[in-house]
Design an enzyme around this catalytic site. Structure first.
Site, PDB file in Angstrom:
ATOM      1  CB  ALA A  23      -0.864   0.173   1.080  1.00 31.95           C
ATOM      2  CB  SER A  46       9.667   0.411  11.251  1.00 34.69           C
ATOM      3  OG  SER A  46      10.062  -0.642  12.279  1.00 34.69           O
ATOM      4  CB  VAL A  54       1.212 -13.498   2.309  1.00 36.59           C
ATOM      5  CG1 VAL A  54       2.209 -14.088   2.886  1.00 36.59           C
ATOM      6  CG2 VAL A  54       0.128 -12.501   3.065  1.00 36.59           C
ATOM      7  CE  LYS A  85      -6.441 -14.583 -10.038  1.00 38.53           C
ATOM      8  NZ  LYS A  85      -6.591 -13.871  -8.814  1.00 38.53           N
ATOM      9  CG  LEU A 341      -3.233  -5.037   4.917  1.00 36.35           C
ATOM     10  CD1 LEU A 341      -2.097  -5.881   5.290  1.00 36.35           C
ATOM     11  CD2 LEU A 341      -4.444  -6.049   4.431  1.00 36.35           C
ATOM     12  CB  ILE A 354      -3.452  -5.463  -4.477  1.00 33.96           C
ATOM     13  CG1 ILE A 354      -2.327  -6.085  -3.662  1.00 33.96           C
ATOM     14  CG2 ILE A 354      -2.740  -4.512  -5.820  1.00 33.96           C
ATOM     15  CD1 ILE A 354      -1.241  -6.895  -4.291  1.00 33.96           C
ATOM     16  N   GLY A 442     -18.274   0.001  -8.362  1.00 36.64           N
ATOM     17  CA  GLY A 442     -17.861  -1.127  -7.394  1.00 36.64           C
ATOM     18  C   GLY A 442     -17.526  -2.518  -8.370  1.00 36.64           C
TER      19      GLY A 442
END
Ligand code: FAD
Length: 511
Positions: A23, A46, A54, A85, A341, A354, A442
């Site tokens: 992000a 950090s 993942v 994909k 997140l 994502i 959406g």
């Protein structure tokens, strides 16, 4: 000063991005590339805290993000060891032994203004033997044969009627975007933030105090701090709306393995006793993981089930991640925008995290503020993001709720739970005569809902009468022709692994 300048005095905002995961670096890269005259970007991360790293499977929208940033596809795929994909294969969801795909393409060909699914549905209800619904999707045929070629632009017909996304190494993606951003003058500080200061009158965030005692000041703060939601959650106290009563999975055990067998151009989602297992093939390894509900299975049992099920030799120890399904009530609060997140989480069943990052960034850029932030812009942002979360939530619930499985406590719970009205109404509409509710904002579009309804054995009880336009004796031959054309078009395409080798073979040392 020109007239334009007077209209837009445009102070160059000091944007501070907190977090260097997917992000954080996607946000920094997009802002610096698309709004270079409107903001400067500083990112704090950090390494001791680290990133989730993942998120490996995506949906086709990511290609538009990369294109806007002028990222070269072959270069990006080689650097992130990506594969193509074409969709997701679901195994054992409605019944043990079932298998279906949610492909990135339409099903069949419409006739006039009547959707293909109505003809297929008529043939099914009249017992004409129309075959599997998935047989009418080119991306399904390509996946079954492990084929891939880029859709041919500016051509109508089967060879252009599908889309694709990527499966990649998320840590390498963050690294790739970091290099990209730093080349465009994003500055970076590596340190832990120990406290956050706010304006005593407005409550706006004014600065971040680091562990060495120094401070970073800014005008607009982007909270990409991960599940902790350091700014919007912890500092500004925005409530989290918890959806675990509908989406009870709250843990994942991730375990990468060596590749065994063909590198499939799709992600696998296999239902397990208390959740489901992913397999995401990359060029150099496969990502694997078990997403499960801790109320129904303990960690050791879940780990044993995963270890027993994966193909290929593990190349790292299993890693446990904890989460809750839901989102912040608002993602943009005062002068702080949560992305990733920090804003919320929906389990990776449809690879949407994502995408949600991307939507937040795109919407932020469209509504990029002057100071002070206008309430209408903030409200519009929050509405747009909330709609996206809510729609994905409903789609995910369908996968669990529309099941016939009663073999474990978990499946009994999700099969019998009460669902939001928005889900119940959609399913009722579809069951009646195959109509899919559509909406302007959406995910997901009609083909996606069709794939999952059919795959989960939710089938219409009647058909749309407009499908009678084709005479009975011509319906089945027309369907058979479509099926045969699709199978032949897929067969003529290159093998997926060969296509990767020719176009975007990975760089760097194998792991
Ligand atoms: C099990 C699982 C599977 C997933 N699979 C997919 C998938 O297939 N597809 C998909 O699209 N998404 C997937 N996701 C989601 C995806 O991983 C995330 O959306 C993505 O990684 C973004 O994470 P992030 O950048 O928001 O947070 P993180 O990666 O957690 O990054 C947080 C950053 O904040 C920094 N930070 C936090 N606190 C501080 C502090 N005090 N001081 C300084 N820095 C701080 C950290 O150092 C880090 O850099 C999955 C997630 C999980 C949990």
């Amino acid at each position: 000063m020109t007239a334009l300048d007077q209209h837009h005095p445009a102070p160059r905002l000091r944007v501070v991005v907190v977090g260097g995961g997917t992000a954080g670096w996607m946000t920094a890269a997009a802002l610096v590339r698309l709004l270079p005259t409107r903001c400067s970007v500083h990112l704090v991360e950090s390494e001791a805290i680290g990133i989730v790293g993942v998120g490996e499977a995506t949906i086709p929208h990511i290609r538009a993000f990369n294109e806007r940033l002028a990222i070269d596809e072959a270069d990006f795929m080689a650097a992130t060891r990506a594969t193509y994909k074409l969709g997701i294969e679901f195994t054992d969801w409605a019944r043990i032994g079932d298998r279906y795909m949610h492909p990135f393409c339409r099903f069949g060909q419409d006739i006039g203004s009547v959707g293909f699914q109505h003809f297929w549905n008529r043939a099914r209800l009249q017992g004409l033997g129309a075959g599997d619904f998935g047989d009418y999707a080119i991306a399904v045929a390509m996946s079954r044969q492990s084929r891939f070629a880029s859709p041919i632009k500016q051509q109508s017909g089967i060879t252009s009627a599908y889309s694709y996304a990527y499966q990649f190494d998320a840590s390498l993606f963050a690294r790739y975007l970091r290099r990209y951003s730093e080349d465009l003058r994003v500055s970076r500080t590596e340190a832990r933030i120990v406290s956050v200061s706010q304006d005593t009158v407005t409550g706006d965030i004014t600065g971040l105090k680091l562990e060495d005692g120094s401070t970073i000041e800014g005008d607009l703060f982007i909270d990409c701090s991960g599940f902790r939601s350091l700014l919007v959650g912890e500092t500004l106290g925005e409530p989290f709306e918890d959806w675990s009563r509908w989406l009870p999975c709250d843990r994942a055990i991730a375990m990468p393995c060596r590749n065994e067998g063909p590198i499939t151009p799709y992600t696998s989602a296999t239902a397990m006793g208390s959740g489901w297992r992913w397999r995401i093939p990359l060029q150099h390894r496969s990502g694997n993981g078990y997403v499960y509900a801790s109320a129904f299975v303990d960690e050791q049992t879940a780990m044993d089930s995963l270890v027993g099920a994966v193909e290929g030799k593990p190349i790292a120890s299993p890693r446990v991640l904890r989460f809750a399904a839901g989102r912040r009530r608002r993602s943009w609060v005062r002068n702080c925008v949560a992305v990733g997140l920090a804003s919320g989480f929906l389990e990776p069943l449809e690879s949407t995290s994502i995408y949600l990052i991307q939507v937040a960034i795109t919407t932020l850029i469209e509504l990029f503020p002057d100071t002070p932030v206008a309430d209408v812009d903030r409200d519009e942002f929050n509405l747009a993001i909330n709609v996206e979360y809510d729609r994905i939530r409903d789609f995910l619930i369908l996968h669990y709720h529309a099941t016939e499985r009663d073999d474990t406590l978990f499946w009994n719970y999700v099969r019998t739970m009460s669902v939001p009205d928005s889900v119940a109404e959609k399913v009722a509409l579809f069951r009646a005569r195959g109509r899919v509710e559509t909406y302007a904002r959406g995910l997901f579009l009609e083909p996606s809902w069709l794939a999952v309804y059919h795959g989960q054995r939710v089938l219409p009880e009647d058909y749309d009468l407009r499908a009678d336009i084709v005479p009975a004796d011509r319906l089945l031959p027309a369907l058979e022709r479509m099926r045969a054309e699709i199978a032949a078009a897929a067969h003529a395409m290159p093998d997926h692994a060969a296509y990767i080798a020719a176009h975007c073979a990975m760089t760097g040392v194998d792991l």
